[in-house]
Design a protein around this motif. Structure first.
Motif, mmCIF file in Angstrom:
data_model
loop_
_atom_site.group_PDB
_atom_site.id
_atom_site.type_symbol
_atom_site.label_atom_id
_atom_site.label_comp_id
_atom_site.label_asym_id
_atom_site.label_seq_id
_atom_site.Cartn_x
_atom_site.Cartn_y
_atom_site.Cartn_z
ATOM 1 N N ARG A 232 0.815 -1.209 0.000
ATOM 2 C CA ARG A 232 0.000 0.000 0.000
ATOM 3 C C ARG A 232 0.860 1.276 0.000
ATOM 4 N N GLY A 233 1.964 1.189 -0.782
ATOM 5 C CA GLY A 233 2.807 2.365 -0.909
ATOM 6 C C GLY A 233 2.106 3.504 -1.628
ATOM 7 N N SER A 234 1.172 3.164 -2.509
ATOM 8 C CA SER A 234 0.464 4.198 -3.271
ATOM 9 C C SER A 234 -0.308 5.139 -2.352
ATOM 10 N N ARG A 235 -0.824 4.611 -1.243
ATOM 11 C CA ARG A 235 -1.607 5.440 -0.323
ATOM 12 C C ARG A 235 -0.773 6.609 0.199
ATOM 13 N N HIS A 236 0.458 6.315 0.644
ATOM 14 C CA HIS A 236 1.335 7.378 1.142
ATOM 15 C C HIS A 236 1.801 8.278 0.004
ATOM 16 N N LEU A 237 2.068 7.682 -1.145
ATOM 17 C CA LEU A 237 2.582 8.466 -2.258
ATOM 18 C C LEU A 237 1.563 9.497 -2.751
ATOM 19 N N ARG A 238 0.272 9.182 -2.649
ATOM 20 C CA ARG A 238 -0.742 10.161 -3.043
ATOM 21 C C ARG A 238 -0.661 11.403 -2.161
ATOM 22 N N LYS A 239 -0.513 11.173 -0.851
ATOM 23 C CA LYS A 239 -0.384 12.315 0.057
ATOM 24 C C LYS A 239 0.863 13.119 -0.273
ATOM 25 N N LEU A 240 1.977 12.424 -0.507
ATOM 26 C CA LEU A 240 3.236 13.111 -0.783
ATOM 27 C C LEU A 240 3.191 13.830 -2.132
ATOM 28 N N SER A 241 2.459 13.241 -3.077
ATOM 29 C CA SER A 241 2.315 13.894 -4.375
ATOM 30 C C SER A 241 1.526 15.193 -4.240
ATOM 31 N N ASP A 242 0.478 15.153 -3.426
ATOM 32 C CA ASP A 242 -0.300 16.371 -3.168
ATOM 33 C C ASP A 242 0.544 17.433 -2.465
ATOM 34 N N MET A 243 1.549 16.987 -1.719
ATOM 35 C CA MET A 243 2.447 17.914 -1.016
ATOM 36 C C MET A 243 3.588 18.390 -1.912
ATOM 37 N N ASN A 244 3.560 17.935 -3.174
ATOM 38 C CA ASN A 244 4.603 18.298 -4.155
ATOM 39 C C ASN A 244 5.995 17.860 -3.714
ATOM 40 N N VAL A 245 6.073 16.704 -3.067
ATOM 41 C CA VAL A 245 7.369 16.162 -2.670
ATOM 42 C C VAL A 245 8.057 15.589 -3.902
ATOM 43 N N GLU A 246 9.295 15.960 -4.095
ATOM 44 C CA GLU A 246 10.038 15.544 -5.282
ATOM 45 C C GLU A 246 10.108 14.022 -5.391
ATOM 46 N N GLY A 247 9.774 13.501 -6.540
ATOM 47 C CA GLY A 247 9.873 12.071 -6.814
ATOM 48 C C GLY A 247 8.620 11.289 -6.488
ATOM 49 N N ALA A 248 7.703 11.864 -5.689
ATOM 50 C CA ALA A 248 6.517 11.117 -5.271
ATOM 51 C C ALA A 248 5.618 10.802 -6.454
ATOM 52 N N THR A 249 5.358 11.796 -7.308
ATOM 53 C CA THR A 249 4.487 11.580 -8.462
ATOM 54 C C THR A 249 5.098 10.577 -9.426
ATOM 55 N N GLU A 250 6.394 10.674 -9.639
ATOM 56 C CA GLU A 250 7.074 9.747 -10.553
ATOM 57 C C GLU A 250 6.975 8.320 -10.052
ATOM 58 N N LEU A 251 7.205 8.104 -8.760
ATOM 59 C CA LEU A 251 7.133 6.753 -8.207
ATOM 60 C C LEU A 251 5.698 6.243 -8.236
#
Length: 433
Positions: free
Chosen positions: A396-415
């Motif tokens: 369930r890495g996608s769950r955390h990555l969605r939050k990080l992507s919304d926070m514009n954390v570098e690399g989150a959207t790519e992963l």
């Protein structure tokens, strides 16, 4: 005939001087036993006996002085002047028997530890004292000599060059490796090397004499005192500091320093020294640098079995004082090592490694430094195999990555894009969890 007369004359002069000294302090008068309150008078007599030419007199004086120091160390040291300390220091030199030199070193050690009068202290810091202490340490493994050097080296960086230039490195390393001395001497020797390695101008000389290897061996030593290992870790901090040439940091990695520091990190309750040294090493195997040397460092890091220890550190460090720092540096080092493809393949096959990194993506539990490095590492792992990406999805890495992507954390959207197969919904209208 003339030479014989001259020899007798010199002996008579010395004997007359000794008698004058004894008369001056009243030793030749029958005054009866001293009152217990006459500490000052008794100390003056003992110090006067130090100046008597006969060996037996000096031994008796040193024994009496040591007895007085053991009873009231601070008071006795405060009564010692520069001339008194100078007389004791002169007894450290080679012409005197070893028993006198060792007792004199013990007296000097008392003075150094207590730090008596400023004049006496300045004399002890000078080049007059350090060379005979080094010779005594090298010849007779004197514990007091190395303990004294430890304290002297902590007062000023100027003593570093004196110790190095008078051949102190070799005997200190021998004591660290327990080729000489005992555990107390080992700790004092490691502390001395730590202190002098704080002087940038002697670090390369220390490295050339094998100090890095000695510190690494000390971290591996199961019987070493905890204080000794702490000195070793702090010494490696100096060798890996940012002000050095990268060759010293590379030497630490090549000598197995990273692995030894990770072991130290896992075997102690207080990790700060190990964390700082490892953090310094991250720079030499950074994710943003390339080249043959950097890749060689990353290869060595992988081959020296550092990855399992980093994973263990990421999961198991529980000390409340430094747990976040230890986890942070472990994730950062994993991210650096993962940019070397063979390391990434090994990490991708380790379920504990992948699970630990995915767990560190949670922005509600970890700081931005930890999840940013976790993303960097997972990006490297995601490039190695489809199975690794599937494990990330199952965890369930996608769950955390969605939050990080919304926070514009570098690399989150790519992963996130890699895990979800490039579907448009990974970029638009993601369901909030």
């Amino acid at each position: 005939m003339r030479s014989s007369i001259d020899e007798v004359t010199v002996k008579l002069d010395v004997s007359l001087r000794d008698c004058e000294l004894l008369l001056k302090i009243g030793e030749l008068y029958d005054e009866g036993p001293l009152d217990d309150t006459s500490t000052c008078v008794e100390l003056q007599r003992l110090l006067a006996w130090l100046e008597i030419s006969h060996t037996e007199a000096k031994i008796l004086a040193l024994d009496g002085l040591l007895e007085a120091l053991n009873k009231d160390e601070k008071r006795v040291v405060s009564m010692l002047g520069r001339d008194n300390v100078s007389a004791v220091v002169q007894l450290l030199t080679a012409p005197w028997p070893e028993v006198i030199r060792d007792k004199a070193a013990t007296v000097v050690c008392h003075v150094v530890v207590v730090k008596g009068s400023s004049n006496a202290w300045q004399l002890l810091e000078s080049e007059v004292t350090i060379p005979p202490l080094i010779r005594l340490m090298a010849k007779s493994d004197s514990q007091k000599a190395v303990v004294t050097l430890h304290h002297l080296s902590s007062t000023s960086l100027n003593t570093a060059w004196v110790i190095v230039s008078h051949g102190g490195i070799g005997p200190l390393i021998d004591m660290c490796c327990l080729k000489k001395g005992d555990s107390v001497s080992q700790s004092a020797a490691a502390g001395t090397l730590k202190n002098i390695s704080a002087a940038p101008h002697v670090r390369q000389l220390l490295a050339d004499h094998g100090t890095i290897g000695a510190m690494v061996s000390l971290l591996h030593c199961a019987d070493a005192l905890r204080e000794s290992k702490e000195h070793a870790a702090e010494c490696l901090i100096n060798f890996t500091s940012s002000g050095n040439d990268d060759c010293l940091r590379r030497a630490v990695v090549a000598e197995g320093g990273l692995y030894a520091l990770l072991l130290y990190l896992g075997d102690t309750d207080w990790h700060e020294a190990g964390v700082r040294a490892i953090r310094n090493l991250v720079g030499v195997i950074s994710t943003t640098t390339s080249g043959d040397t950097t890749m060689m460092m990353k290869r060595l890091g992988g081959e020296r079995r550092c990855v399992p220890l980093l994973v263990r550190t990421m999961w198991e460090v529980d000390s409340p004082q430094v747990s976040n720092s230890a986890r942070e540096v472990a994730v950062q080092m994993l991210a650096s090592l993962a940019t070397y493809p063979p390391n990434a393949m090994k990490m991708g096959e380790d379920l504990g490694c992948v699970a630990g990194l995915v767990h560190r993506l949670d922005p509600d539990r970890y700081n931005n430094t930890i999840y940013k490095h976790a993303i960097q590492c997972l990006l490297s792992l995601a490039s190695t195999s489809k199975r690794c990406r599937e494990i990330m999805t199952v965890l369930r890495g996608s769950r955390h990555l969605r939050k990080l992507s919304d926070m514009n954390v570098e690399g989150a959207t790519e992963l996130l894009h890699r895990l979800e197969g490039g579907r448009l919904r990974s970029l638009f209208g993601i369901r909030k969890m």
